[in-house]
Every structure is written in C-alpha cells, then in structure tokens.
Design a protein around this motif. Structure first.
Motif, PDB file in Angstrom:
ATOM      1  N   ALA A 110       0.485   9.406 -13.108  1.00  7.37           N
ATOM      2  CA  ALA A 110      -0.299   8.894 -14.236  1.00  7.37           C
ATOM      3  C   ALA A 110      -0.299   7.378 -14.284  1.00  7.37           C
ATOM      4  CB  ALA A 110       0.258   9.456 -15.544  1.00  7.37           C
ATOM      5  N   ALA A 111       0.751   6.736 -13.744  1.00  5.60           N
ATOM      6  CA  ALA A 111       0.859   5.277 -13.772  1.00  5.60           C
ATOM      7  C   ALA A 111       0.224   4.608 -12.567  1.00  5.60           C
ATOM      8  CB  ALA A 111       2.324   4.870 -13.883  1.00  5.60           C
ATOM      9  N   GLY A 112      -0.457   5.364 -11.707  1.00  5.94           N
ATOM     10  CA  GLY A 112      -1.116   4.784 -10.546  1.00  5.94           C
ATOM     11  C   GLY A 112      -0.245   4.691  -9.321  1.00  5.94           C
ATOM     12  N   MET A 113       0.953   5.255  -9.369  1.00  2.00           N
ATOM     13  CA  MET A 113       1.860   5.250  -8.222  1.00  2.00           C
ATOM     14  C   MET A 113       1.853   6.663  -7.633  1.00  2.00           C
ATOM     15  SD  MET A 113       4.918   3.034 -10.036  1.00  2.00           S
ATOM     16  CE  MET A 113       5.031   4.187 -11.413  1.00  2.00           C
ATOM     17  N   MET A 114       0.915   6.920  -6.733  1.00  3.10           N
ATOM     18  CA  MET A 114       0.702   8.274  -6.230  1.00  3.10           C
ATOM     19  C   MET A 114       1.878   8.722  -5.374  1.00  3.10           C
ATOM     20  SD  MET A 114      -1.152  10.901  -6.262  1.00  3.10           S
ATOM     21  CE  MET A 114      -2.585  10.189  -7.102  1.00  3.10           C
ATOM     22  N   ALA A 164       0.826  -1.206   0.000  1.00  2.59           N
ATOM     23  CA  ALA A 164       0.000   0.000   0.000  1.00  2.59           C
ATOM     24  C   ALA A 164       0.863   1.259   0.000  1.00  2.59           C
ATOM     25  CB  ALA A 164      -0.933  -0.005   1.205  1.00  2.59           C
ATOM     26  N   TRP A 165       1.906   1.276   0.827  1.00  6.76           N
ATOM     27  CA  TRP A 165       2.820   2.401   0.919  1.00  6.76           C
ATOM     28  C   TRP A 165       4.241   1.911   0.671  1.00  6.76           C
ATOM     29  CZ3 TRP A 165       1.901   7.600   1.631  1.00  6.76           C
ATOM     30  CH2 TRP A 165       0.585   7.974   1.959  1.00  6.76           C
ATOM     31  N   ILE A 166       4.953   2.585  -0.238  1.00 10.81           N
ATOM     32  CA  ILE A 166       6.335   2.264  -0.552  1.00 10.81           C
ATOM     33  C   ILE A 166       7.191   3.499  -0.271  1.00 10.81           C
ATOM     34  CG2 ILE A 166       7.960   1.568  -2.334  1.00 10.81           C
ATOM     35  CD1 ILE A 166       6.051  -0.621  -1.507  1.00 10.81           C
ATOM     36  N   ALA A 167       8.216   3.325   0.547  1.00 17.41           N
ATOM     37  CA  ALA A 167       9.148   4.402   0.862  1.00 17.41           C
ATOM     38  C   ALA A 167      10.431   4.210   0.057  1.00 17.41           C
ATOM     39  CB  ALA A 167       9.465   4.426   2.355  1.00 17.41           C
ATOM     40  N   ILE A 168      10.879   5.290  -0.580  1.00 14.48           N
ATOM     41  CA  ILE A 168      12.076   5.248  -1.419  1.00 14.48           C
ATOM     42  C   ILE A 168      13.129   6.170  -0.817  1.00 14.48           C
ATOM     43  CG2 ILE A 168      13.022   5.809  -3.692  1.00 14.48           C
ATOM     44  CD1 ILE A 168      10.371   5.059  -4.916  1.00 14.48           C
ATOM     45  N   ASP A 169      14.351   5.665  -0.741  1.00 12.40           N
ATOM     46  CA  ASP A 169      15.446   6.483  -0.220  1.00 12.40           C
ATOM     47  C   ASP A 169      16.766   5.906  -0.719  1.00 12.40           C
ATOM     48  OD1 ASP A 169      16.731   8.496   1.061  1.00 12.40           O
ATOM     49  OD2 ASP A 169      16.288   7.845   3.092  1.00 12.40           O
ATOM     50  N   GLY A 170      17.811   6.710  -0.633  1.00 11.09           N
ATOM     51  CA  GLY A 170      19.134   6.296  -1.059  1.00 11.09           C
ATOM     52  C   GLY A 170      20.123   6.364   0.092  1.00 11.09           C
ATOM     53  N   SER A 171      21.121   5.492   0.067  1.00 11.68           N
ATOM     54  CA  SER A 171      22.165   5.464   1.084  1.00 11.68           C
ATOM     55  C   SER A 171      23.515   5.342   0.394  1.00 11.68           C
ATOM     56  CB  SER A 171      21.972   4.299   2.055  1.00 11.68           C
ATOM     57  OG  SER A 171      20.716   4.385   2.712  1.00 11.68           O
ATOM     58  N   THR A 176       6.308  -0.299   3.759  1.00 13.95           N
ATOM     59  CA  THR A 176       6.264   0.284   5.107  1.00 13.95           C
ATOM     60  C   THR A 176       5.611  -0.621   6.146  1.00 13.95           C
ATOM     61  OG1 THR A 176       4.169   1.396   4.578  1.00 13.95           O
ATOM     62  CG2 THR A 176       6.200   2.619   4.146  1.00 13.95           C
ATOM     63  N   GLU A 177       4.991  -1.724   5.754  1.00  7.84           N
ATOM     64  CA  GLU A 177       4.309  -2.582   6.716  1.00  7.84           C
ATOM     65  C   GLU A 177       5.300  -3.207   7.692  1.00  7.84           C
ATOM     66  OE1 GLU A 177       1.051  -4.564   8.521  1.00  7.84           O
ATOM     67  OE2 GLU A 177       1.204  -2.845   7.176  1.00  7.84           O
ATOM     68  N   HIS A 178       6.330  -3.863   7.166  1.00  6.03           N
ATOM     69  CA  HIS A 178       7.337  -4.499   8.020  1.00  6.03           C
ATOM     70  C   HIS A 178       8.756  -4.119   7.588  1.00  6.03           C
ATOM     71  CE1 HIS A 178       4.516  -7.035  10.240  1.00  6.03           C
ATOM     72  NE2 HIS A 178       3.917  -7.315   9.088  1.00  6.03           N
ATOM     73  N   ALA A 179       8.885  -3.005   6.866  1.00  7.60           N
ATOM     74  CA  ALA A 179      10.198  -2.484   6.443  1.00  7.60           C
ATOM     75  C   ALA A 179      10.990  -3.512   5.643  1.00  7.60           C
ATOM     76  CB  ALA A 179      11.000  -2.006   7.639  1.00  7.60           C
ATOM     77  N   LEU A 180      10.334  -4.201   4.710  1.00  9.15           N
ATOM     78  CA  LEU A 180      11.006  -5.170   3.853  1.00  9.15           C
ATOM     79  C   LEU A 180      11.311  -4.523   2.509  1.00  9.15           C
ATOM     80  CD1 LEU A 180       8.967  -8.437   4.540  1.00  9.15           C
ATOM     81  CD2 LEU A 180      11.182  -7.771   5.468  1.00  9.15           C
ATOM     82  N   ILE A 181      12.533  -4.729   2.025  1.00 11.97           N
ATOM     83  CA  ILE A 181      12.950  -4.170   0.743  1.00 11.97           C
ATOM     84  C   ILE A 181      12.300  -4.959  -0.385  1.00 11.97           C
ATOM     85  CG2 ILE A 181      14.923  -3.739  -0.771  1.00 11.97           C
ATOM     86  CD1 ILE A 181      16.639  -3.409   1.697  1.00 11.97           C
ATOM     87  N   VAL A 182      11.653  -4.245  -1.299  1.00 10.03           N
ATOM     88  CA  VAL A 182      10.992  -4.896  -2.433  1.00 10.03           C
ATOM     89  C   VAL A 182      11.751  -4.668  -3.737  1.00 10.03           C
ATOM     90  CG1 VAL A 182       8.731  -4.793  -1.345  1.00 10.03           C
ATOM     91  CG2 VAL A 182       9.462  -2.910  -2.797  1.00 10.03           C
ATOM     92  N   ALA A 183      12.582  -3.638  -3.803  1.00  5.27           N
ATOM     93  CA  ALA A 183      13.371  -3.370  -5.005  1.00  5.27           C
ATOM     94  C   ALA A 183      14.582  -2.532  -4.607  1.00  5.27           C
ATOM     95  CB  ALA A 183      12.547  -2.644  -6.062  1.00  5.27           C
ATOM     96  N   HIS A 184      15.667  -2.714  -5.332  1.00  2.00           N
ATOM     97  CA  HIS A 184      16.874  -1.924  -5.059  1.00  2.00           C
ATOM     98  C   HIS A 184      17.729  -1.880  -6.309  1.00  2.00           C
ATOM     99  CE1 HIS A 184      18.627  -5.931  -4.728  1.00  2.00           C
ATOM    100  NE2 HIS A 184      19.813  -5.358  -4.889  1.00  2.00           N
ATOM    101  N   LEU A 229       6.002  -6.091  -6.913  1.00  5.12           N
ATOM    102  CA  LEU A 229       4.771  -6.337  -6.155  1.00  5.12           C
ATOM    103  C   LEU A 229       3.628  -6.842  -7.032  1.00  5.12           C
ATOM    104  CD1 LEU A 229       4.784  -3.133  -3.908  1.00  5.12           C
ATOM    105  CD2 LEU A 229       5.339  -5.451  -3.204  1.00  5.12           C
ATOM    106  N   GLU A 230       3.791  -6.662  -8.354  1.00  5.23           N
ATOM    107  CA  GLU A 230       2.710  -7.018  -9.292  1.00  5.23           C
ATOM    108  C   GLU A 230       1.416  -6.329  -8.884  1.00  5.23           C
ATOM    109  OE1 GLU A 230       2.588 -11.252  -9.265  1.00  5.23           O
ATOM    110  OE2 GLU A 230       4.400 -11.476 -10.486  1.00  5.23           O
ATOM    111  N   ALA A 231       1.533  -5.033  -8.566  1.00  3.15           N
ATOM    112  CA  ALA A 231       0.393  -4.233  -8.115  1.00  3.15           C
ATOM    113  C   ALA A 231       0.072  -3.171  -9.149  1.00  3.15           C
ATOM    114  CB  ALA A 231       0.699  -3.579  -6.764  1.00  3.15           C
ATOM    115  N   ASP A 232      -1.210  -2.808  -9.229  1.00  7.93           N
ATOM    116  CA  ASP A 232      -1.641  -1.776 -10.174  1.00  7.93           C
ATOM    117  C   ASP A 232      -1.471  -0.371  -9.617  1.00  7.93           C
ATOM    118  OD1 ASP A 232      -2.358  -3.732 -12.016  1.00  7.93           O
ATOM    119  OD2 ASP A 232      -4.382  -3.914 -11.173  1.00  7.93           O
ATOM    120  N   SER A 233      -1.619  -0.226  -8.312  1.00 11.99           N
ATOM    121  CA  SER A 233      -1.533   1.110  -7.713  1.00 11.99           C
ATOM    122  C   SER A 233      -1.051   1.003  -6.271  1.00 11.99           C
ATOM    123  CB  SER A 233      -2.890   1.818  -7.752  1.00 11.99           C
ATOM    124  OG  SER A 233      -3.848   1.092  -7.011  1.00 11.99           O
ATOM    125  N   PHE A 234      -0.325   2.011  -5.848  1.00  7.54           N
ATOM    126  CA  PHE A 234       0.121   2.142  -4.460  1.00  7.54           C
ATOM    127  C   PHE A 234       0.615   3.567  -4.270  1.00  7.54           C
ATOM    128  CE2 PHE A 234       3.483   0.209  -7.006  1.00  7.54           C
ATOM    129  CZ  PHE A 234       4.521   1.107  -6.848  1.00  7.54           C
TER     130      PHE A 234
END
Length: 318
Positions: free
Chosen positions: A249-253, A111-118, A194-202, A225-230
């Motif tokens: 526009a791609a459904g990733m608000m 539902a919520w994806i957090a993006i950051d760089g280190s 953001t649910e359990h702080a698991l990395i889904v892409a890097h 995630l094979e998701a249409d929107s998040f």
C-alpha cells in the motif's frame, strides 16, 4: 571506498548541520580536534577492520597513510572513543548523506532493494551471557516473591546481583543460532540496493527471527533513498502478511515467498494448508470437505491465528 575518496566525501559534509560538535573552532582558547579529522579516522578504521581506539592511536604514529590523512595528527585513544560516544547520531546522519551522495553519482538506482538478516557474534563469552540470563531470572523471581519474604540478607544479596547485572559488558546480547550453534549474537538487518550491492539502511535487533522486520527496513530504505516507490525482495523468513500488505500500500512492492508448512502429523493422509480456501469476506477457511473453519482467536505473542470448525455441526458452504 578508498582513503582518498573518503577524504573528499568528508570535506563536502556540513558538519554542524549533521550534529558534530566543534566543527567551527571558537575564537578563544586552544581549538580541539577537528571532527572532520576524527571522522576520517573512524572511516579508515571501518574500512580496514580496525575498530579498537587504542589500535587506531598506534596506527596514527606508525602508519604513513594515516599520517597523510590526518596531517600528522595523533589523537589519543580517549579522544577517539569519546568522539564515537558523543557523535553516534551524527555518524549515522553522515552515513545517510553518503547514501544520498552515492545515489547522485548513479551508484544506487533505488529500483530493487534486497532485505536480509545476518547473525553477528557478540564479544561476550557464552558463560558470561549464560550467567547474566540466570541472574536476571533470579531477579525476576525475587521481584515476584517480594523483597520482604527473605529478610534483610536477601535484600542485600538482590542489590549486589542487580549491580552485577547492570555492569555486564553486553547486557543486550542473547543466544542465537549461528552456524548451527547457539552463541551470543546480534541480528543485523540490512537493506541493500541491488545495482552495486550498497547498503542503504541497517539496524541491530535482538530478535533472532526476521518475520517482524520487513516493514521497518523497507521504510528505512524509503527514507534513505527519498523515493516514492521501489521493489523489495526478501526470503521466506520475512513472510508476514500484515507487513507485506502495508509495504504494498505504501508503494514498496514486496516479493516475498510464502513460508512453507510441513504436514508431519498422522499417517500422511491429512490435508495441508494449500488444500484450504480462504474467504476474506467472512475471515474463514473452507476445507476440501466443504466445511467452514471460523476464526477463533489470535496469539500475538507467537504470531498465529487459530481457525476451528464447530465440533458437532459444521456450517455448510453456500
């Protein structure tokens, strides 16, 4: 992930479909190491921060936990290193399968994806990177001046320099600001659920800035995630209007704050950016004095667009 759970996860993978070689032993000859066992060893080293192939070889001979995990197998360091080299894409595919497995277990909501760089420190020393950069500049100047300008001696010297540059251990590493100090490093971009702080892409990038990576990371997370929107959240370093518009526009608000600007010119009486009104129809700004600033040019290298009013006569606002 514990050792037991990683073992069960590897046992559920379709190794051949993911691209692992020798997943099914041949009918003739002595079978090689099962890639499932070497993948378990790879995951064990990752979980225990032991990435050296020689150290993993030693652990297979002394660590009771690894003896149980691999069934008393002890592959040599060359086999471990070769497995990593050959199966880079297959290991990445196994990571994507792990993300799908975690989602099926409810550990990833999507539902919520957090993006950051280190910034991660490179292994190369400061002196070696500085010498490589200086050597590369020399080679660039040599190519611009032409090989015949300096005679045969210079051509031989350039060939040896080229060989030295190619043999550098980390030819991609560049200087980045790490803890207020310029060090050889890489910029690791991650998308985290953001649910359990698991990395889904890097991904690993060589650009120290984050401004160009909102869209790529959001699209990678969408594919994983094979998701249409998040919803996507990131800091002001990802404030890129073009990429924000694409994600929306791609459904990733996206929820990204605008990069703040500081007006440190003059005596403090100049207008700031917030005092100007943008008109999308004419692609222009209107200043507080009701004068219009027209779009002049865009610098794609430094990522800015210049707006300027006419010098003698300003265009009145209707």
């Amino acid at each position: 992930m514990s050792v037991a759970s990683s073992t069960r996860f590897v046992g559920t993978l379709a190794m051949t479909e993911l691209g692992f070689e020798r997943a099914t032993a041949a009918d003739t000859g002595r079978p090689g190491y099962d890639p499932r066992d070497l993948l378990k060893l790879y995951l064990y080293g990752y979980l225990n921060q032991s990435r050296s192939s020689r150290r993993l070889e030693a652990e297979c001979l002394r660590n009771v936990e690894l003896m149980w995990l691999l069934g008393r197998l002890y592959p040599d360091h060359k086999s471990i290193a070769e497995f990593r080299r050959v199966h880079r894409e297959a290991v990445t595919a196994a990571g994507a399968a792990l993300v799908r497995f975690a989602k099926s277990c409810g550990l990833i909501r999507g539902a919520w994806i957090a993006i950051d760089g280190s910034k991660f420190r490179a292994v190369a020393s400061i002196d070696s990177v500085r010498e490589r950069i200086a050597l590369q500049r020399y080679l660039d100047s040599f190519e611009k001046s032409g090989c015949r300008a300096g005679g045969e001696d210079r051509s031989i010297r350039c060939t040896s320099c080229t060989r030295e540059a190619e043999e550098n251990a980390e030819p991609e590493a560049g200087f980045m600001l790490v803890r207020q100090q310029a060090l050889p490093a890489y910029n690791i971009q991650t998308a985290v659920d953001t649910e359990h702080a698991l990395i889904v892409a890097h991904t690993v990038v060589l650009d120290a800035s984050d401004i160009c990576f909102l869209r790529p990371l959001a699209e990678a997370a969408k594919e994983a995630l094979e998701a249409d929107s998040f919803k996507v959240v990131a800091d002001a370093g990802y404030s890129n209007g073009e990429q924000v518009a694409h994600c929306e526009a791609a459904g990733m608000m996206p929820y990204v704050p605008v990069m703040p600007t500081v007006n440190n010119q003059g005596d403090g009486t100049l207008f700031g950016r917030a005092d100007f009104r943008y008109e999308a129809e004419t692609e222009s700004y209107v200043c507080p004095g009701t004068k219009r600033l027209l779009r002049r040019h865009t610098n794609h290298k430094d990522r800015y667009t210049m707006y300027r009013a006419r010098q003698l006569t300003a265009v009145p606002v209707r």
